[in-house]
Design an enzyme around this catalytic site. Structure first.
Site, mmCIF file in Angstrom:
data_model
loop_
_atom_site.group_PDB
_atom_site.id
_atom_site.type_symbol
_atom_site.label_atom_id
_atom_site.label_comp_id
_atom_site.label_asym_id
_atom_site.label_seq_id
_atom_site.Cartn_x
_atom_site.Cartn_y
_atom_site.Cartn_z
ATOM 1 N N ASN A 55 55.507 -64.546 22.163
ATOM 2 C CA ASN A 55 56.655 -65.582 21.796
ATOM 3 C C ASN A 55 57.004 -66.527 23.018
ATOM 4 O O ASN A 55 57.113 -65.713 24.089
ATOM 5 C CB ASN A 55 58.024 -65.066 21.217
ATOM 6 C CG ASN A 55 57.728 -64.370 19.852
ATOM 7 O OD1 ASN A 55 56.706 -64.821 19.011
ATOM 8 N ND2 ASN A 55 58.597 -63.049 19.588
ATOM 9 N N ALA A 56 57.479 -67.567 22.847
ATOM 10 C CA ALA A 56 58.118 -68.023 24.084
ATOM 11 C C ALA A 56 59.684 -67.985 23.733
ATOM 12 O O ALA A 56 60.125 -68.200 22.848
ATOM 13 C CB ALA A 56 57.916 -69.667 23.929
ATOM 14 N N ASP A 57 60.184 -67.480 24.690
ATOM 15 C CA ASP A 57 61.825 -67.056 24.531
ATOM 16 C C ASP A 57 62.303 -68.222 25.162
ATOM 17 O O ASP A 57 62.385 -68.435 26.585
ATOM 18 C CB ASP A 57 62.179 -65.596 25.540
ATOM 19 C CG ASP A 57 61.348 -64.428 24.771
ATOM 20 O OD1 ASP A 57 60.809 -64.655 23.646
ATOM 21 O OD2 ASP A 57 61.415 -63.381 25.575
ATOM 22 N N LEU A 112 68.151 -44.821 24.014
ATOM 23 C CA LEU A 112 69.665 -44.961 23.900
ATOM 24 C C LEU A 112 70.140 -45.785 24.791
ATOM 25 O O LEU A 112 71.322 -45.521 25.118
ATOM 26 C CB LEU A 112 70.215 -43.397 23.819
ATOM 27 C CG LEU A 112 69.648 -42.622 22.700
ATOM 28 C CD1 LEU A 112 69.785 -41.147 23.108
ATOM 29 C CD2 LEU A 112 70.112 -43.008 21.541
ATOM 30 N N GLY A 141 63.484 -52.422 26.184
ATOM 31 C CA GLY A 141 62.655 -51.788 25.213
ATOM 32 C C GLY A 141 61.232 -51.672 25.353
ATOM 33 O O GLY A 141 60.553 -50.936 25.422
ATOM 34 N N ASP A 142 60.664 -52.955 25.717
ATOM 35 C CA ASP A 142 59.017 -53.338 25.718
ATOM 36 C C ASP A 142 58.814 -52.416 27.185
ATOM 37 O O ASP A 142 57.461 -52.150 27.142
ATOM 38 C CB ASP A 142 59.084 -54.827 25.646
ATOM 39 C CG ASP A 142 59.304 -55.560 24.298
ATOM 40 O OD1 ASP A 142 59.493 -54.738 23.338
ATOM 41 O OD2 ASP A 142 59.698 -56.454 24.287
HETATM 42 O O1 RIB Z 1 61.736 -57.183 22.668
HETATM 43 C C1 RIB Z 1 62.303 -58.435 23.329
HETATM 44 C C2 RIB Z 1 61.351 -59.528 22.602
HETATM 45 O O2 RIB Z 1 61.720 -59.702 21.293
HETATM 46 C C3 RIB Z 1 61.874 -60.901 23.220
HETATM 47 O O3 RIB Z 1 60.670 -61.205 24.356
HETATM 48 C C4 RIB Z 1 61.413 -61.872 21.971
HETATM 49 O O4 RIB Z 1 60.398 -62.620 22.049
HETATM 50 C C5 RIB Z 1 61.522 -60.914 20.742
HETATM 51 O O5 RIB Z 1 60.094 -60.750 20.379
#
Ligand code: RIB
Length: 328
Positions: free
Chosen positions: A20-22, A229, A259-260
């Site tokens: 995604n482009a954020d 958490l 989280g990522d």
């Molecule tokens: O987890 C964060 C991500 O969630 C963002 O980068 C956004 O693109 C959504 O996918």
């Protein structure tokens, strides 16, 4: 620390997921329904849970292949350029029928966010992408999945990984209900407290309730679960043990992608032969480092950043295996 890095000739992590482009705006507080809030300048960052986790792992020195779809537009070109700069091996279809995925993100003064995603090309991920991912898998590889692409593709990819003796990690984000037999075929399920509540069916608010949820997951045949958490760290359950591991004490600027960063670091650690508790600790440190800097991929730490954080906060713990096993 070991001097010699392992020589990695084959892909060790294959990510099938979203890009995604954020589009990000900082706001004084997150708006409630019906409210308009005036924010700061608009920033465009590289994001998407699949791409984010691929970059988070690649920044730690692991070889990563990312499979997904973007549109034939400027956002798609921007995302591919960012991934290439991070050394991620891209198997990305340019989709003439759909726009690149976009996430609209608001971040408040405490670093908390709200995200709405227009999936675009991510919603067209299907059998072709599963076949591309499967072709990269071999015994011992890690397949890393999230839920920003269609569930049918996720289920097919788990089947493909199982038939190739690859390990499967699912970050069940964003939360949705899942077929129970999907969960029991995973090597590890990674969720935050909201996702844990939806998927495991018990409310998770703190360390104690997370431990109970891990016990519940085991009862349902899920072998390894880590629940993040935020400032409370993470709880991980495996091999009959449940452990609460602390977060680093930081002041968050932007938690987008934290989280990522956890998931990418966790997968990188597992692919390098570390244990689940070590992977969780590394994930906690990566998530904290990511929350210090605006944006998702723009905020992810490199190996030396994590070594510095460990030496300051957890000097007794090494992120490398001193002898024997592999280094990360
Ligand atoms: O987890 C964060 C991500 O969630 C963002 O980068 C956004 O693109 C959504 O996918």
């Amino acid at each position: 620390m070991q001097e010699q890095r392992p020589s990695i000739s084959e892909p060790r992590i294959v990510v099938l997921g979203s890009l995604n482009a954020d589009l990000v705006v900082a706001v004084p507080h997150l708006p409630v329904p019906g409210e308009t809030v005036i924010g700061g300048d608009l920033h465009v960052y590289a994001g998407g849970k699949g791409a984010n986790q691929a970059v988070a792992a690649a920044r730690l020195g692991v070889k990563v292949v990312l499979v997904g779809r973007v549109g034939e537009d400027a956002n798609g070109a921007f995302l591919l350029k960012c991934l290439q700069a991070d050394g991620v091996d891209c198997r990305i279809e340019r989709d003439a029928q759909h726009a690149t995925g976009v996430a609209l993100i608001e971040v408040d003064s405490r670093g908390q966010n709200c995200i709405a995603v227009a999936p675009g090309a991510n919603g067209a991920v299907g059998p072709d992408e599963v076949a591309l991912a499967a072709a990269e898998l071999q015994p011992g590889s890690v397949l890393l999945l999230q839920l920003e692409v269609p569930l049918a593709a996720v289920v097919q990819a788990v089947d493909a990984a199982r038939s190739r003796a690859a390990r499967v990690i699912l970050n069940a984000a964003p939360a949705r209900s899942l077929p129970p037999d999907l969960l029991t075929r995973l090597d590890a399920l990674l969720v935050n407290e909201i996702e844990a509540s939806t998927i495991l069916g018990c409310e998770v608010r703190d360390v104690e309730s997370a431990k109970q949820a891990v016990g519940e997951a085991r009862h349902h045949g899920i072998r390894v679960v880590a629940i993040t958490l935020g400032a409370l760290g993470a709880v991980v359950g495996y091999d009959g043990q449940v452990m609460a591991l602390p977060a680093l004490p930081i002041s968050a600027a932007d938690t987008t992608g934290a989280g990522d960063a956890f998931v990418g670091a966790f997968a990188a650690a597992l692919s390098a032969g570390l244990d689940y508790d070590e992977a969780t600790r590394l994930g906690n440190a990566a998530g904290a480092a990511a929350a210090l800097v605006p944006g998702a991929q723009s905020s992810f730490p490199r190996r030396q950043d994590l070594e510095r954080l460990f030496s300051i906060h957890w000097p007794d713990i090494s992120i490398s295996r001193e002898q024997g096993g592999q280094d990360i």
